[in-house]
Structure formats: C-alpha cells, structure tokens
Scaffold this motif. Structure first.
Motif, PDB file in Angstrom:
ATOM      1  N   TYR A  45       0.809  -1.219   0.000  1.00 22.30           N
ATOM      2  CA  TYR A  45       0.000   0.000   0.000  1.00 22.30           C
ATOM      3  C   TYR A  45       0.844   1.272   0.000  1.00 22.30           C
ATOM      4  O   TYR A  45       0.449   2.284  -0.578  1.00 22.30           O
ATOM      5  CB  TYR A  45      -0.932   0.007   1.217  1.00 22.30           C
ATOM      6  N   ALA A  46       1.986   1.229   0.651  1.00 24.55           N
ATOM      7  CA  ALA A  46       2.830   2.423   0.731  1.00 24.55           C
ATOM      8  C   ALA A  46       3.675   2.628  -0.523  1.00 24.55           C
ATOM      9  O   ALA A  46       4.417   3.608  -0.607  1.00 24.55           O
ATOM     10  CB  ALA A  46       3.734   2.342   1.959  1.00 24.55           C
ATOM     11  N   GLN A  47       3.588   1.718  -1.486  1.00 22.76           N
ATOM     12  CA  GLN A  47       4.330   1.794  -2.741  1.00 22.76           C
ATOM     13  C   GLN A  47       5.843   1.832  -2.497  1.00 22.76           C
ATOM     14  O   GLN A  47       6.579   2.605  -3.106  1.00 22.76           O
ATOM     15  CB  GLN A  47       3.881   3.007  -3.566  1.00 22.76           C
ATOM     16  N   LEU A  48       6.279   0.953  -1.596  1.00 26.78           N
ATOM     17  CA  LEU A  48       7.697   0.857  -1.269  1.00 26.78           C
ATOM     18  C   LEU A  48       8.297  -0.499  -1.613  1.00 26.78           C
ATOM     19  O   LEU A  48       9.507  -0.597  -1.814  1.00 26.78           O
ATOM     20  CB  LEU A  48       7.917   1.129   0.227  1.00 26.78           C
ATOM     21  N   SER A  49       7.475  -1.546  -1.664  1.00 30.87           N
ATOM     22  CA  SER A  49       8.026  -2.887  -1.846  1.00 30.87           C
ATOM     23  C   SER A  49       7.053  -3.774  -2.606  1.00 30.87           C
ATOM     24  O   SER A  49       5.888  -3.428  -2.817  1.00 30.87           O
ATOM     25  CB  SER A  49       8.354  -3.515  -0.481  1.00 30.87           C
ATOM     26  N   LEU A  50       7.568  -4.935  -3.012  1.00 25.78           N
ATOM     27  CA  LEU A  50       6.785  -5.970  -3.681  1.00 25.78           C
ATOM     28  C   LEU A  50       6.742  -7.181  -2.759  1.00 25.78           C
ATOM     29  O   LEU A  50       7.786  -7.709  -2.365  1.00 25.78           O
ATOM     30  CB  LEU A  50       7.416  -6.331  -5.024  1.00 25.78           C
ATOM     31  N   VAL A  51       5.530  -7.618  -2.423  1.00 25.75           N
ATOM     32  CA  VAL A  51       5.338  -8.640  -1.399  1.00 25.75           C
ATOM     33  C   VAL A  51       4.919  -9.949  -2.058  1.00 25.75           C
ATOM     34  O   VAL A  51       3.967  -9.976  -2.848  1.00 25.75           O
ATOM     35  CB  VAL A  51       4.259  -8.197  -0.388  1.00 25.75           C
ATOM     36  N   PRO A  52       5.613 -11.072  -1.754  1.00 26.04           N
ATOM     37  CA  PRO A  52       5.252 -12.356  -2.370  1.00 26.04           C
ATOM     38  C   PRO A  52       3.856 -12.817  -1.956  1.00 26.04           C
ATOM     39  O   PRO A  52       3.498 -12.777  -0.773  1.00 26.04           O
ATOM     40  CB  PRO A  52       6.322 -13.321  -1.841  1.00 26.04           C
ATOM     41  N   LEU A  53       3.078 -13.246  -2.932  1.00 26.88           N
ATOM     42  CA  LEU A  53       1.767 -13.830  -2.667  1.00 26.88           C
ATOM     43  C   LEU A  53       1.969 -15.282  -2.256  1.00 26.88           C
ATOM     44  O   LEU A  53       2.581 -16.057  -2.992  1.00 26.88           O
ATOM     45  CB  LEU A  53       0.905 -13.751  -3.928  1.00 26.88           C
TER      46      LEU A  53
END
Length: 412
Positions: free
Chosen positions: A60-68
């Motif tokens: 949400y903060a547009q800082l990282s990519l989180v694995p699903l």
C-alpha cells in the motif's frame, strides 16, 4: 493443417501451443476460487519449463513488492521497489531478465490495463522470442485474474499490507479508483500518505469518452469522522458526475449533501476538474483547496490560480469555472495541504517553495507519471524527516494529446 471454417476459407483457426496454454488458463479460471489461482498459474508456467515462480504484489505504501503465498509459488521476503530487478520491472513496466548459473530469471510486470498490480517472476533454462511473447501475454492474463478475483477475497489485500491498517484508512482505500491509468491521450497517478492511517483525503476520476473527470477531496478533522465526511463527499461527487452535472452543479450538489448530513460546522475542501483529452482544454472549480501546479518540461510554470469559492458544506455562491489550455506533455499536480503545512524536524513549515524545488528535482528523473508521483511523495516524506501528522495526497495528470484510434486497428 488447422480446421477451416468453410469451403474456400483459408483462415487457420487451429490452436498453437501458446494459444492453447493461455486458453486453458482462461477456461479454468472462470469458476476457480481465489486461493487456487496461484497453483493454477504455477502449473501453467511449469508446463513451459518455468520454475521458482513468484507473484509479487505492490504494498500500500508503494515501497516494496510482497510475495503472494500459495501452493506452487516460491515465498520469501518482500523486495524493495528501488534497487531490485523485480522493482525495476515494476517501475519501468518492462520485462527484466537476469542471467544466472542455472538459467535466466525473468521479471514480468503485471499490468491490468495500465494499473500496476505487481510482478511475476520465474526462471527458465533459456529464453527465446517465443518465450518472451508468451510470458508477456500470460502476465497480462494473470493480472486480469488477480483484479477480477480481488473483488471477492481478502487474500490479495492481506498480502499487500505491511502494517496494521486503521478503520478510516480501510474506508478510504475501499473508495479509491485504481491509482494509475494510462491511455495514449492522458495519464494519471496518485498516492496517499500515511498509507495505513489516511482518513480525510480522497481522490476520484473517470474517463468518459474524451473527457477526464477528476476530483481531490480533503475532509476536515481526523480519524473516523473525517473518513465518513469524505465518503459522503465522494459519493455525492460520483452521483452528480454520473448524472451529467456541470462543474458548478457538481459543487452545489456536494455542498447540499454535506450540509444536509452534517450541518454547517463540517466541510471539505475540494478541487473538481475536467480535461478534454482531444484538445487539452482544462476546466476546474476550486473550493478552498490549494491551487494545482502546472509543470512543463520538468519545470514548474506556476500555480493554476483562479477564482474560488467556499469549501464544500459552507453554502458558497455558485462557483466560477476556471480554464487553461494545456500543451502536449504538460503535467498538472493537485495536492492536499497536509503536504506543505507539515513542519520539518527543525520546526519550520515545509512550505510551497520546498515542494516546487522537489518537483523540479524529481521530475527530470521520472519518465512516467507513476514514477514521478511515487518519487515525489517519498522524497517529500524524507525531507519532512518521516513526519506525517496530517494526510498528504498527490494526484498527477499528464495530457498527451492525439487519439487512440490506432488501438482499434487489427494487428496483422
């Protein structure tokens, strides 16, 4: 030879390997529950020799990519948008290939139209042009599936959260349209801070034929009261817009709705705009909001000052519609006052001059509106010492001109 549709018809309608793979995925996805999307995608990628498959979603903060998480997917730690191959693919919206000892690691942006969803990562022994074409199309289909299934599951939303979210923020995020949109004629991008505690700031837009409708709203107060106030304002705006109300009538309808529901002591500042995408003619109404900023060739031309009216809810007079003719490539930045009224760690007001300096510094290094609004927001946050005591929202529009007619022509 493929099956022909009739005597004398030379059109080959047989399935090639790539079409068959994508078709099988699409056929099976219609009734597939959300938790089985990941295993289905992993199975299809393994069919073409892929391994170590990950689906990474933007936080949400547009800082990282989180694995699903999911069966068949490789889990791991979130990857930063800045400085990682996955982040480079996401930010540039292009495929990134990383040669390794065991093959080639590929990072493909997941785009639903132009809305940035995340990145699909996988490893192949080797990569050729057919692989690249098939995987680009597969990534587009996966993005569409994630967006469609997202409407009736919490799985993807939970993955994107790096922090607990407040109730007001939950309300605001449920109201928002996609924060990015790109067409040949116009592009928009927005960002809200603090992402997990935003309350009274909101934005909305709609592209109807050749008119882009936009609104930015800043409700008074903080917390749940501000979120409820903003919700009514956005709902009234959408209702009037969908009823073909003009800009002045939009203001009057929103003003009446806020006053009737909350009384004379509550208000929202607002900016409502219309951009005619064929001509670049911009119209706007300002209701107690900071004036938008015009940016041309990475330089700030100035604020789009104009005659304003009282904030929504105070019963202001019928507003005057302000106008400006844009040039191709012009960008217009709308923002809420929390961005400039914050105090730095030294106690001084952040101010518009520092905002303008940051725009010019960041703009020259940002190719797209998505990159610029993200870089600007994060730069301003750093310059404020990480302090955000009020909502701080940015909404950037770029007028490109031209038409989109070429997209209707068949690809032969």
């Amino acid at each position: 030879m493929g099956e022909l549709s009739g005597p004398g018809d030379a059109v080959d309608r047989s399935e090639g390997f790539g079409e068959r793979l994508l078709g099988q995925l699409l056929d099976r996805a219609h009734e597939m529950p959300p938790q089985l999307i990941a295993p289905l995608v992993a199975e299809e990628i393994r069919a073409i020799g892929g391994r170590d498959i990950s689906i990474l979603l933007q936080d949400y903060a547009q800082l990282s990519l989180v694995p699903l998480p999911g069966r068949g997917l490789t889990d791991g730690e979130p990857l930063p948008l800045e400085g990682s191959p996955a982040g480079r693919a996401f930010l540039s919206e292009t495929v990134v290939e990383q040669p390794r000892d065991d093959g080639v690691r590929m990072f493909l942006p997941l785009l639903d139209g132009s809305d940035e969803i995340g990145v699909m990562a996988l490893t192949l022994d080797r990569v050729n042009a057919d692989d690249r074409r098939l995987l680009r199309r597969l990534a587009g289909l996966v993005a569409d599936m994630l967006v469609t299934k997202n409407h009736y599951t919490d799985q993807f939303l939970r993955t994107r959260r790096r922090e607990p979210m407040s109730v007001p923020a939950e309300i605001q995020w449920s109201l928002l349209p996609p924060l990015t949109m790109t067409t040949p004629q116009v592009a928009v991008a927005g960002i809200l801070e603090p992402a997990y505690n935003v309350a009274g700031d909101s934005l909305d837009y709609a592209l109807n034929d050749d008119v882009l409708h936009l609104a930015m709203i800043d409700a008074m107060g903080h917390g749940l009261n501000a979120a409820v106030l903003a919700t009514v304002a956005v709902g009234a705006y959408r209702h009037a817009r969908r009823a073909h109300a003009g800009l002045a009538e939009l203001y009057e309808f929103m003003d009446t709705a806020i006053d009737a529901q909350f009384g004379p002591d509550h208000f929202v500042t607002a900016q409502m705009m219309r951009l005619y995408t064929g001509t670049g003619h911009l119209e706007w109404v300002n209701a107690g909001h900071p004036a938008p900023i015009l940016i041309r060739d990475h330089r700030v031309i100035g604020a789009l000052e104009g005659t304003g009216t009282l904030p929504v809810g105070f019963g202001g007079s019928k507003p005057q519609i302000n106008t400006r003719q844009l040039r191709r490539g012009d960008r217009v930045l709308a923002y809420t006052d929390g961005l400039v009224e914050e105090h730095t760690t030294g106690g001084t007001l952040f101010g518009e001059d520092r905002l303008i300096a940051a725009i010019e510094r960041v703009g020259s290094a940002s190719a797209t509106v998505q990159q610029m609004v993200r870089n600007l927001s994060h730069t301003l946050m750093r310059e404020r010492g990480g302090v955000t005591s009020d909502d701080a929202t940015l909404f950037l529009i770029e007028w490109r001109g031209g038409t989109a007619d070429h997209l209707t022509r068949p690809l032969l």
